[in-house]
Scaffold this motif. Structure first.
Motif, PDB file in Angstrom:
ATOM      1  N   PRO A  22       0.819  -1.217   0.000  1.00  0.00           N
ATOM      2  CA  PRO A  22       0.000   0.000   0.000  1.00  0.00           C
ATOM      3  C   PRO A  22       0.851   1.265   0.000  1.00  0.00           C
ATOM      4  N   ALA A  23       0.298   2.318  -0.610  1.00  0.00           N
ATOM      5  CA  ALA A  23       0.997   3.613  -0.649  1.00  0.00           C
ATOM      6  C   ALA A  23       0.662   4.456   0.572  1.00  0.00           C
ATOM      7  N   TRP A  24       0.187   3.832   1.623  1.00  0.00           N
ATOM      8  CA  TRP A  24      -0.192   4.529   2.853  1.00  0.00           C
ATOM      9  C   TRP A  24       0.532   3.924   4.043  1.00  0.00           C
ATOM     10  N   HIS A  25       0.981   4.792   4.938  1.00  0.00           N
ATOM     11  CA  HIS A  25       1.671   4.318   6.147  1.00  0.00           C
ATOM     12  C   HIS A  25       1.026   4.963   7.375  1.00  0.00           C
ATOM     13  N   TRP A  26       0.749   4.147   8.378  1.00  0.00           N
ATOM     14  CA  TRP A  26       0.094   4.636   9.592  1.00  0.00           C
ATOM     15  C   TRP A  26       1.091   5.387  10.466  1.00  0.00           C
ATOM     16  N   ASP A  27       0.678   6.569  10.919  1.00  0.00           N
ATOM     17  CA  ASP A  27       1.482   7.354  11.849  1.00  0.00           C
ATOM     18  C   ASP A  27       0.743   7.425  13.178  1.00  0.00           C
ATOM     19  N   SER A  28       1.333   6.864  14.209  1.00  0.00           N
ATOM     20  CA  SER A  28       0.626   6.748  15.489  1.00  0.00           C
ATOM     21  C   SER A  28       0.477   8.087  16.204  1.00  0.00           C
ATOM     22  N   ARG A  29       1.344   9.071  15.847  1.00  0.00           N
ATOM     23  CA  ARG A  29       1.227  10.364  16.512  1.00  0.00           C
ATOM     24  C   ARG A  29      -0.002  11.136  16.036  1.00  0.00           C
ATOM     25  N   ARG A  30      -0.178  11.175  14.728  1.00  0.00           N
ATOM     26  CA  ARG A  30      -1.352  11.876  14.189  1.00  0.00           C
ATOM     27  C   ARG A  30      -2.575  10.966  14.120  1.00  0.00           C
ATOM     28  N   ARG A  31      -2.323   9.683  14.256  1.00  0.00           N
ATOM     29  CA  ARG A  31      -3.387   8.697  14.132  1.00  0.00           C
ATOM     30  C   ARG A  31      -4.084   8.834  12.783  1.00  0.00           C
ATOM     31  N   GLN A  32      -3.256   8.972  11.798  1.00  0.00           N
ATOM     32  CA  GLN A  32      -3.701   9.046  10.415  1.00  0.00           C
ATOM     33  C   GLN A  32      -2.683   8.323   9.534  1.00  0.00           C
ATOM     34  N   TYR A  33      -3.111   8.061   8.301  1.00  0.00           N
ATOM     35  CA  TYR A  33      -2.200   7.536   7.289  1.00  0.00           C
ATOM     36  C   TYR A  33      -1.592   8.691   6.495  1.00  0.00           C
ATOM     37  N   TYR A  34      -0.348   8.515   6.045  1.00  0.00           N
ATOM     38  CA  TYR A  34       0.230   9.460   5.091  1.00  0.00           C
ATOM     39  C   TYR A  34       0.587   8.709   3.806  1.00  0.00           C
ATOM     40  N   LEU A  35       0.567   9.456   2.711  1.00  0.00           N
ATOM     41  CA  LEU A  35       0.812   8.890   1.385  1.00  0.00           C
ATOM     42  C   LEU A  35       2.304   8.831   1.092  1.00  0.00           C
ATOM     43  N   HIS A  36       2.724   7.719   0.523  1.00  0.00           N
ATOM     44  CA  HIS A  36       4.115   7.600   0.038  1.00  0.00           C
ATOM     45  C   HIS A  36       4.091   6.759  -1.241  1.00  0.00           C
ATOM     46  N   ASN A  37       4.436   7.370  -2.348  1.00  0.00           N
ATOM     47  CA  ASN A  37       4.472   6.640  -3.610  1.00  0.00           C
ATOM     48  C   ASN A  37       5.680   5.721  -3.710  1.00  0.00           C
ATOM     49  N   PHE A  38       6.646   5.927  -2.829  1.00  0.00           N
ATOM     50  CA  PHE A  38       7.860   5.115  -2.881  1.00  0.00           C
ATOM     51  C   PHE A  38       8.081   4.476  -1.506  1.00  0.00           C
ATOM     52  N   LEU A  39       9.230   4.653  -0.864  1.00  0.00           N
ATOM     53  CA  LEU A  39       9.437   4.075   0.463  1.00  0.00           C
ATOM     54  C   LEU A  39       8.534   4.742   1.490  1.00  0.00           C
ATOM     55  N   ASP A  40       8.206   4.045   2.558  1.00  0.00           N
ATOM     56  CA  ASP A  40       7.379   4.682   3.600  1.00  0.00           C
ATOM     57  C   ASP A  40       8.154   5.753   4.357  1.00  0.00           C
ATOM     58  N   SER A  41       9.463   5.825   4.126  1.00  0.00           N
ATOM     59  CA  SER A  41      10.273   6.911   4.689  1.00  0.00           C
ATOM     60  C   SER A  41      10.363   8.103   3.737  1.00  0.00           C
ATOM     61  N   GLN A  42       9.546   8.083   2.667  1.00  0.00           N
ATOM     62  CA  GLN A  42       9.515   9.170   1.682  1.00  0.00           C
ATOM     63  C   GLN A  42       8.073   9.693   1.548  1.00  0.00           C
ATOM     64  N   PRO A  43       7.568  10.415   2.542  1.00  0.00           N
ATOM     65  CA  PRO A  43       6.192  10.912   2.486  1.00  0.00           C
ATOM     66  C   PRO A  43       5.996  11.930   1.367  1.00  0.00           C
ATOM     67  N   ASP A  44       4.856  11.829   0.685  1.00  0.00           N
ATOM     68  CA  ASP A  44       4.543  12.742  -0.413  1.00  0.00           C
ATOM     69  C   ASP A  44       4.154  14.119   0.110  1.00  0.00           C
ATOM     70  N   LEU A  45       4.731  15.142  -0.502  1.00  0.00           N
ATOM     71  CA  LEU A  45       4.341  16.513  -0.192  1.00  0.00           C
ATOM     72  C   LEU A  45       2.985  16.835  -0.829  1.00  0.00           C
ATOM     73  N   ASN A  46       2.243  17.740  -0.204  1.00  0.00           N
ATOM     74  CA  ASN A  46       0.897  18.087  -0.659  1.00  0.00           C
ATOM     75  C   ASN A  46       0.951  19.312  -1.573  1.00  0.00           C
ATOM     76  N   PHE A  47       1.016  19.087  -2.864  1.00  0.00           N
ATOM     77  CA  PHE A  47       1.119  20.180  -3.825  1.00  0.00           C
ATOM     78  C   PHE A  47      -0.166  20.990  -3.944  1.00  0.00           C
ATOM     79  N   HIS A  48      -1.267  20.499  -3.387  1.00  0.00           N
ATOM     80  CA  HIS A  48      -2.497  21.284  -3.385  1.00  0.00           C
ATOM     81  C   HIS A  48      -2.409  22.461  -2.402  1.00  0.00           C
ATOM     82  N   ASN A  49      -1.399  22.460  -1.548  1.00  0.00           N
ATOM     83  CA  ASN A  49      -1.169  23.543  -0.600  1.00  0.00           C
ATOM     84  C   ASN A  49      -0.218  24.553  -1.237  1.00  0.00           C
TER      85      ASN A  49
END
Length: 541
Positions: A150-177
């Motif tokens: 999956p392109a999603w990794h769980w983050d226990s601090r935010r209690r949300q998933y973040y998107l990563h198209n590659f390694l889970d240590s490479q979170p995708d930046l939000n270009f809509h911002n």
């Protein structure tokens, strides 16, 4: 001839992977001073520019493609002073310098991400792509990572998933911002102010994602061996229409181009990997207001047939308009072309003819370090791998380490790459006999063939800037015309081990090619192509 502001049209760009180029301080890892030390060699090839793979501060989970500081040099590669000295040395040799920009994602150790993951309401809370879990705790949608799973990794601090198209240590930046876009453009301008001449844009079609996070549909026909398809990776089974190549990308590319237009003589080349890459290349380079050039993975496959080459070229030409392509048969992510296309048969002859083919096609060219030596893919054991991609998919896919081993400068144990320290990847024993020092002394070597043919290309504007018209092809043979300013050049290529004789209705005058290159010849109304040869001939009528 293109004006200086368009030096990139028809340019040949030499990709340097700094970790593996030359180790100047004997720590086993190549560095920026090492590149500077070898600048005479690079200039001697006859290329126009250097593309430096990432050297930014990074935890090196993906060897620099996970950036933790966009505006500094990682200490293993040197310092900003070393970078400035590299720029100065390149410019002194008449070489342009392009650097990799990894804008789609950062490292999870970047300060931006460290702040973003703290809470839902901090200043950078939406700088990355976060999403709540589904009601049952599962991932938000079916998007997959290029590196598997999956392109999603769980983050226990935010209690949300973040998107990563590659390694889970490479979170995708939000270009809509827009704040993210502005911050990234500031990092680009940081390097423009230091004198870089352009950028290679990593994963240039990945920047935007679908805001509704809609599921990708399945791909109807999955054929192994087609572009980017490996059946051992589930990524191949989706049609990636919502997680990349989004229409919003165009607006960002225009903003990027507007910035570069403020720095004359600079350029961009974007990496485009998707199911409709050739059409995307055309869209991204048309209109003189987005990217200057793009390259796709269409020549990075295992298909070396002239049928495939012609189909690829004619597909892009049909939709390109005033856009401009860039072509590459090898880079730091794929099996070396001498092995992938050469299949280890007649390796010297095949390395030469595929080089000549690449350098006669319409567009700019990226050459990956070591191609000019005809280096084969290094054979590594599992315990020698460091690439997380290769480790995850071993043994069906052996990863990217085999094309990243250090350049052999001398035919010795450490290859002249380093003095005594164990290199970060082994010096491949099958590559040492192809060392620079060995080939320098052999007038018929692959190295001399590259230098000679690059000189031919530089002296024939038809090859750098001309239009292209295909005449004939079969699986191993290709002929076409390159036309520029009322001059026409006939090109005939034979990639087989057999003599090829072709009828020709044109009046031709064959060019004399350097001795390192096998040349065809004109015999009355026929063209004769010996095995693995190329004919360049001026059209007289």
């Amino acid at each position: 001839m293109a004006n200086n502001q368009e030096w990139w049209r028809g340019a040949v760009i030499y990709q340097v992977y700094p970790r593996s180029f030359f180790d100047s301080n004997n720590d086993g890892i190549g560095d920026l001073p090492g590149v500077t030390e070898k600048m005479d060699y690079i200039a001697s090839l006859g290329v126009d520019a250097i593309w430096l793979s990432p050297f930014f501060t990074s935890p090196m989970k993906d060897f620099g493609y996970d950036v933790s500081d966009y505006c500094d040099v990682d200490p293993i590669f040197g310092s900003l002073v070393d970078f400035d000295q590299l720029i100065e040395a390149a410019h002194r040799h008449g070489l342009k310098v392009m650097i990799d920009q990894v804008l789609n994602h950062s490292s999870d150790q970047h300060p931006w991400f460290a702040e973003s993951r703290k809470s839902h309401d901090n200043a950078k809370a939406d700088w990355y792509v976060w999403s709540d879990a589904n009601a049952d705790g599962t991932v938000p949608n079916n998007w997959l990572s290029v590196f598997g799973g999956p392109a999603w990794h769980w983050d226990s601090r935010r209690r949300q998933y973040y998107l990563h198209n590659f390694l889970d240590s490479q979170p995708d930046l939000n270009f809509h911002n827009p704040d993210v876009v502005n911050a990234l453009l500031e990092t680009v301008e940081f390097w423009l102010k230091r004198g870089v001449d352009g950028f290679r844009l990593d994963t240039a079609n990945y920047y935007y994602h679908d805001l509704e996070l809609r599921n990708n549909p399945p791909k109807e026909h999955v054929v192994e061996g087609s572009i980017g398809v490996r059946l051992d990776n589930p990524y191949a089974y989706q049609l990636h229409i919502y997680d990349k190549s989004r229409p919003e990308n165009i607006a960002f590319l225009k903003k990027l181009r507007h910035l570069l237009d403020q720095y004359p003589d600079t350029t961009t080349v974007g990496e485009v990997g998707c199911d409709f890459a050739l059409e995307t290349m055309a869209a991204y380079t048309q209109g003189n207001d987005k990217l200057h050039m793009c390259y796709s993975f269409d020549l990075l496959t295992h298909d070396s047939s002239m049928n495939h080459i012609r189909k690829t070229m004619e597909t892009i030409e049909a939709s390109l308009g005033d856009g401009w392509p860039c072509w590459s048969t090898g880079n730091h992510d794929v099996e070396r072309v001498a092995t992938r296309w050469g299949k280890n048969h007649n390796p010297v002859a095949k390395s030469k003819i595929y080089m000549a083919m690449l350098l006669t096609l319409r567009g700019s060219v990226c050459l990956y370090q070591g191609e000019e030596l005809g280096l084969p893919e290094a054979e590594l054991s599992f315990d020698q791998l460091v690439d997380p991609f290769g480790i995850a998919f071993w043994p069906e896919f052996k990863g990217r380490d085999g094309c990243r081993t250090p350049i052999p400068w001398k035919n010795e144990l450490l290859g002249g790459f380093t003095q005594s320290h164990q290199p970060w990847l082994p010096i491949a024993k099958e590559q040492r006999p192809l060392a620079v020092s060995v080939q320098e002394g052999n007038r018929h070597s692959v190295l001399h063939a590259y230098r000679d043919f690059l000189h031919v290309r530089r002296n024939h504007p038809e090859l750098r800037h001309g239009e292209i018209e295909f005449l004939y092809h079969n699986d191993t043979t290709l002929t076409f015309l390159r036309s520029y300013q009322n001059k026409r050049l006939y090109v005939a290529i034979n990639t087989s081990h057999q003599d090829i004789i072709l009828p020709v209705e044109l009046t031709l005058s064959a060019l004399t090619l350097p001795e390192a290159i096998q040349s065809g010849y004109v015999d009355g109304s026929t063209v004769v192509l010996p095995p693995f040869s190329i004919l360049l001939a001026a059209v007289l009528d």
